[in-house]
Design a protein around this motif. Structure first.
Motif, PDB file in Angstrom:
ATOM      1  N   GLU A  25      -8.533   0.266  13.988  1.00  0.00           N
ATOM      2  CA  GLU A  25      -7.436  -0.138  14.857  1.00  0.00           C
ATOM      3  C   GLU A  25      -6.093   0.278  14.269  1.00  0.00           C
ATOM      4  O   GLU A  25      -5.901   0.289  13.052  1.00  0.00           O
ATOM      5  N   PHE A  26      -5.191   0.583  15.144  1.00  0.00           N
ATOM      6  CA  PHE A  26      -3.831   0.953  14.751  1.00  0.00           C
ATOM      7  C   PHE A  26      -3.105  -0.247  14.164  1.00  0.00           C
ATOM      8  O   PHE A  26      -3.199  -1.362  14.689  1.00  0.00           O
ATOM      9  N   ILE A  27      -2.365  -0.012  13.081  1.00  0.00           N
ATOM     10  CA  ILE A  27      -1.564  -1.068  12.461  1.00  0.00           C
ATOM     11  C   ILE A  27      -0.079  -0.749  12.554  1.00  0.00           C
ATOM     12  O   ILE A  27       0.705  -1.552  13.025  1.00  0.00           O
ATOM     13  N   ALA A  28       0.334   0.414  12.064  1.00  0.00           N
ATOM     14  CA  ALA A  28       1.760   0.723  12.032  1.00  0.00           C
ATOM     15  C   ALA A  28       1.952   2.219  11.886  1.00  0.00           C
ATOM     16  O   ALA A  28       1.103   2.921  11.345  1.00  0.00           O
ATOM     17  N   LEU A  39       0.839  -1.192   0.000  1.00  0.00           N
ATOM     18  CA  LEU A  39       0.000   0.000   0.000  1.00  0.00           C
ATOM     19  C   LEU A  39       0.874   1.243   0.000  1.00  0.00           C
ATOM     20  O   LEU A  39       1.952   1.250   0.594  1.00  0.00           O
ATOM     21  N   SER A  40       0.374   2.275  -0.660  1.00  0.00           N
ATOM     22  CA  SER A  40       1.064   3.558  -0.688  1.00  0.00           C
ATOM     23  C   SER A  40       0.086   4.664  -0.320  1.00  0.00           C
ATOM     24  O   SER A  40      -1.124   4.528  -0.532  1.00  0.00           O
ATOM     25  N   CYS A  41       0.630   5.737   0.198  1.00  0.00           N
ATOM     26  CA  CYS A  41      -0.203   6.892   0.543  1.00  0.00           C
ATOM     27  C   CYS A  41       0.630   8.148   0.339  1.00  0.00           C
ATOM     28  O   CYS A  41       1.766   8.224   0.819  1.00  0.00           O
ATOM     29  N   VAL A  42       0.051   9.099  -0.348  1.00  0.00           N
ATOM     30  CA  VAL A  42       0.725  10.375  -0.588  1.00  0.00           C
ATOM     31  C   VAL A  42      -0.121  11.500  -0.009  1.00  0.00           C
ATOM     32  O   VAL A  42      -1.332  11.568  -0.265  1.00  0.00           O
ATOM     33  N   TYR A  86       4.429   3.950   3.095  1.00  0.00           N
ATOM     34  CA  TYR A  86       4.160   2.660   2.486  1.00  0.00           C
ATOM     35  C   TYR A  86       3.851   1.626   3.566  1.00  0.00           C
ATOM     36  O   TYR A  86       4.306   1.744   4.705  1.00  0.00           O
ATOM     37  N   LEU A  87       3.104   0.617   3.172  1.00  0.00           N
ATOM     38  CA  LEU A  87       2.874  -0.519   4.063  1.00  0.00           C
ATOM     39  C   LEU A  87       2.983  -1.787   3.230  1.00  0.00           C
ATOM     40  O   LEU A  87       2.209  -1.993   2.296  1.00  0.00           O
ATOM     41  N   GLN A  88       3.977  -2.594   3.545  1.00  0.00           N
ATOM     42  CA  GLN A  88       4.149  -3.889   2.901  1.00  0.00           C
ATOM     43  C   GLN A  88       3.439  -4.924   3.753  1.00  0.00           C
ATOM     44  O   GLN A  88       3.779  -5.097   4.925  1.00  0.00           O
ATOM     45  N   ARG A 103       5.100  -9.476  10.003  1.00  0.00           N
ATOM     46  CA  ARG A 103       4.455  -9.699   8.701  1.00  0.00           C
ATOM     47  C   ARG A 103       4.312  -8.414   7.898  1.00  0.00           C
ATOM     48  O   ARG A 103       4.401  -8.434   6.672  1.00  0.00           O
ATOM     49  N   PHE A 104       4.099  -7.306   8.552  1.00  0.00           N
ATOM     50  CA  PHE A 104       3.919  -6.014   7.877  1.00  0.00           C
ATOM     51  C   PHE A 104       5.135  -5.127   8.145  1.00  0.00           C
ATOM     52  O   PHE A 104       5.735  -5.166   9.223  1.00  0.00           O
ATOM     53  N   THR A 105       5.467  -4.314   7.151  1.00  0.00           N
ATOM     54  CA  THR A 105       6.569  -3.360   7.286  1.00  0.00           C
ATOM     55  C   THR A 105       6.128  -2.011   6.747  1.00  0.00           C
ATOM     56  O   THR A 105       5.586  -1.934   5.641  1.00  0.00           O
ATOM     57  N   THR A 106       6.387  -0.962   7.521  1.00  0.00           N
ATOM     58  CA  THR A 106       6.048   0.380   7.061  1.00  0.00           C
ATOM     59  C   THR A 106       7.316   1.206   6.902  1.00  0.00           C
ATOM     60  O   THR A 106       8.309   0.977   7.594  1.00  0.00           O
TER      61      THR A 106
END
Length: 120
Positions: free
Chosen positions: A46-49, A20-23, A79-81, A66-69
């Motif tokens: 809910e909070f993720i990262a 995921l991407s966010c600008v 970004y969120l992988q 599992r997730f990386t920001t």
């Protein structure tokens, strides 16, 4: 007006990955944190990262490992992988940016959300 625009959501099989991407754009005084939340139908957001401008990150226990920001505060992008996605109904992932407005007052901005569905 400040806008956060997410992209990258979609349908993925269990065990699969998405990025995921966010600008962020608009009149922003400055940002110190950018991150992600998610919400399922009938559930609270809910909070993720999150990633800060001091190069620190934090994750919800449910996604650690599992997730990386990561964030680029110069270009106001985060970004969120998402890896090893688990079978579940659709979640909507929201981008969040925390900082100050042009009047230096604290602000938290939100994107419109992007859907992620994990299904076989």
């Amino acid at each position: 007006q400040v806008q956060l625009v997410e992209s990258g959501g979609g349908l993925v099989r269990p065990g699969g990955s998405l990025r995921l991407s966010c600008v962020a754009s608009g009149k922003i005084g400055g940002l110190y944190a950018m991150g992600w939340y998610r919400q399922a139908v009938g559930r609270q957001r809910e909070f993720i990262a999150t990633s800060t401008n001091r190069d620190t990150t934090d994750y919800a226990d449910s996604v650690k490992g599992r997730f990386t920001t990561s964030a680029d505060f110069v270009n106001k992008t985060v970004y969120l992988q998402l890896n090893s996605l688990k079978l579940k109904k659709t979640d909507v992932y929201y981008c969040s940016a925390e900082g100050v407005g042009t009047d230096r007052s604290p602000r938290q901005y939100w994107g419109q959300g992007t859907q992620v569905t994990v299904s076989a």
